[in-house]
Design a protein around this motif. Structure first.
Motif, PDB file in Angstrom:
ATOM      1  N   GLY A 264      -6.107   8.544  15.189  1.00  0.00           N
ATOM      2  CA  GLY A 264      -4.872   8.621  14.532  1.00  0.00           C
ATOM      3  C   GLY A 264      -3.750   8.501  15.283  1.00  0.00           C
ATOM      4  O   GLY A 264      -2.698   7.984  15.304  1.00  0.00           O
ATOM      5  N   LEU A 265      -3.619   9.449  16.268  1.00  0.00           N
ATOM      6  CA  LEU A 265      -2.585   9.513  17.428  1.00  0.00           C
ATOM      7  C   LEU A 265      -2.494   8.269  18.169  1.00  0.00           C
ATOM      8  O   LEU A 265      -1.223   7.754  18.459  1.00  0.00           O
ATOM      9  N   ARG A 266      -3.434   7.403  18.516  1.00  0.00           N
ATOM     10  CA  ARG A 266      -3.566   6.413  19.257  1.00  0.00           C
ATOM     11  C   ARG A 266      -2.834   5.253  18.266  1.00  0.00           C
ATOM     12  O   ARG A 266      -1.989   4.566  18.813  1.00  0.00           O
ATOM     13  N   GLY A 267      -2.967   5.324  16.883  1.00  0.00           N
ATOM     14  CA  GLY A 267      -2.472   4.426  15.993  1.00  0.00           C
ATOM     15  C   GLY A 267      -0.807   4.688  16.071  1.00  0.00           C
ATOM     16  O   GLY A 267      -0.304   3.879  15.943  1.00  0.00           O
ATOM     17  N   GLU A 268      -0.423   5.902  15.873  1.00  0.00           N
ATOM     18  CA  GLU A 268       0.738   6.350  15.925  1.00  0.00           C
ATOM     19  C   GLU A 268       1.627   5.845  17.198  1.00  0.00           C
ATOM     20  O   GLU A 268       2.721   5.229  17.107  1.00  0.00           O
ATOM     21  N   ILE A 269       0.865   6.251  18.347  1.00  0.00           N
ATOM     22  CA  ILE A 269       1.639   5.726  19.645  1.00  0.00           C
ATOM     23  C   ILE A 269       1.733   4.112  19.641  1.00  0.00           C
ATOM     24  O   ILE A 269       2.711   3.603  20.304  1.00  0.00           O
TER      25      ILE A 269
ATOM     26  N   ASP B 103       7.652  -0.282  17.450  1.00  0.00           N
ATOM     27  CA  ASP B 103       9.127  -0.107  16.940  1.00  0.00           C
ATOM     28  C   ASP B 103       9.956  -0.070  18.050  1.00  0.00           C
ATOM     29  O   ASP B 103      10.774  -0.774  17.920  1.00  0.00           O
ATOM     30  N   LEU B 104       9.545   0.529  19.293  1.00  0.00           N
ATOM     31  CA  LEU B 104      10.398   0.593  20.354  1.00  0.00           C
ATOM     32  C   LEU B 104      10.587  -0.875  21.147  1.00  0.00           C
ATOM     33  O   LEU B 104      11.713  -1.329  21.244  1.00  0.00           O
ATOM     34  N   ARG B 105       9.453  -1.893  21.125  1.00  0.00           N
ATOM     35  CA  ARG B 105       9.576  -2.789  21.550  1.00  0.00           C
ATOM     36  C   ARG B 105      10.579  -3.654  20.544  1.00  0.00           C
ATOM     37  O   ARG B 105      11.353  -4.505  21.172  1.00  0.00           O
ATOM     38  N   GLY B 106      10.616  -3.582  19.479  1.00  0.00           N
ATOM     39  CA  GLY B 106      11.400  -4.225  18.381  1.00  0.00           C
ATOM     40  C   GLY B 106      12.794  -3.682  18.550  1.00  0.00           C
ATOM     41  O   GLY B 106      13.771  -4.585  18.359  1.00  0.00           O
ATOM     42  N   GLU B 107      13.128  -2.575  18.720  1.00  0.00           N
ATOM     43  CA  GLU B 107      14.418  -2.037  18.967  1.00  0.00           C
ATOM     44  C   GLU B 107      14.825  -2.706  20.203  1.00  0.00           C
ATOM     45  O   GLU B 107      16.034  -3.040  20.206  1.00  0.00           O
ATOM     46  N   ILE B 108      14.006  -2.662  21.359  1.00  0.00           N
ATOM     47  CA  ILE B 108      14.486  -3.190  22.642  1.00  0.00           C
ATOM     48  C   ILE B 108      14.968  -4.612  22.357  1.00  0.00           C
ATOM     49  O   ILE B 108      15.931  -5.108  22.796  1.00  0.00           O
TER      50      ILE B 108
END
Length: 115
Positions: free
Chosen positions: A54-59, A65-70
């Motif tokens: 689950g943590l891997r999925g969250e990461i 999301d971060l790539r999209g924001e960048i």
């Protein structure tokens, strides 16, 4: 054989049987306890693995999301660069017009009488 000897042997046999039962109970208890611990260990392992998954999925999701924001910020930055280029172009045009108007004023003044 005397009655006493038979009684002693009977009590001894009963005690031996009781001891054997207790040994089997303990062995069965240890066996069932071992099985319980084994089950609990595997259950906890599965929970931990699930949590890690689950943590891997969250990461992975946060990375996306971060790539999209960048990418969005890069797009905005490109837009701002375009706007700055537009402002620079307008400033250049304004300077050219101002220089041309000043040149006309100077020509007009020189034709009027040398001021």
């Amino acid at each position: 054989m005397s009655v006493e000897l038979i009684a002693i042997l009977g009590v001894g046999a009963a005690l031996a049987g009781l001891e054997l039962m207790v040994f089997h109970w303990r062995r069965n208890d240890v066996k069932s306890l071992r099985q319980e611990l084994f089950g609990e260990t595997h259950g906890l392992r599965d929970v931990v693995r699930g949590g890690i998954h689950g943590l891997r999925g969250e990461i992975h999701g946060l990375r996306g999301d971060l790539r999209g924001e960048i990418r969005g910020l890069r797009g905005e930055l490109a837009g701002l660069r375009g706007a700055m280029n537009g402002v620079r172009s307008e400033m250049h045009e304004f300077r050219v017009e101002l220089t041309q108007q000043l040149a006309r004023i100077e020509v007009g003044l020189s034709l009027r009488g040398g001021r």
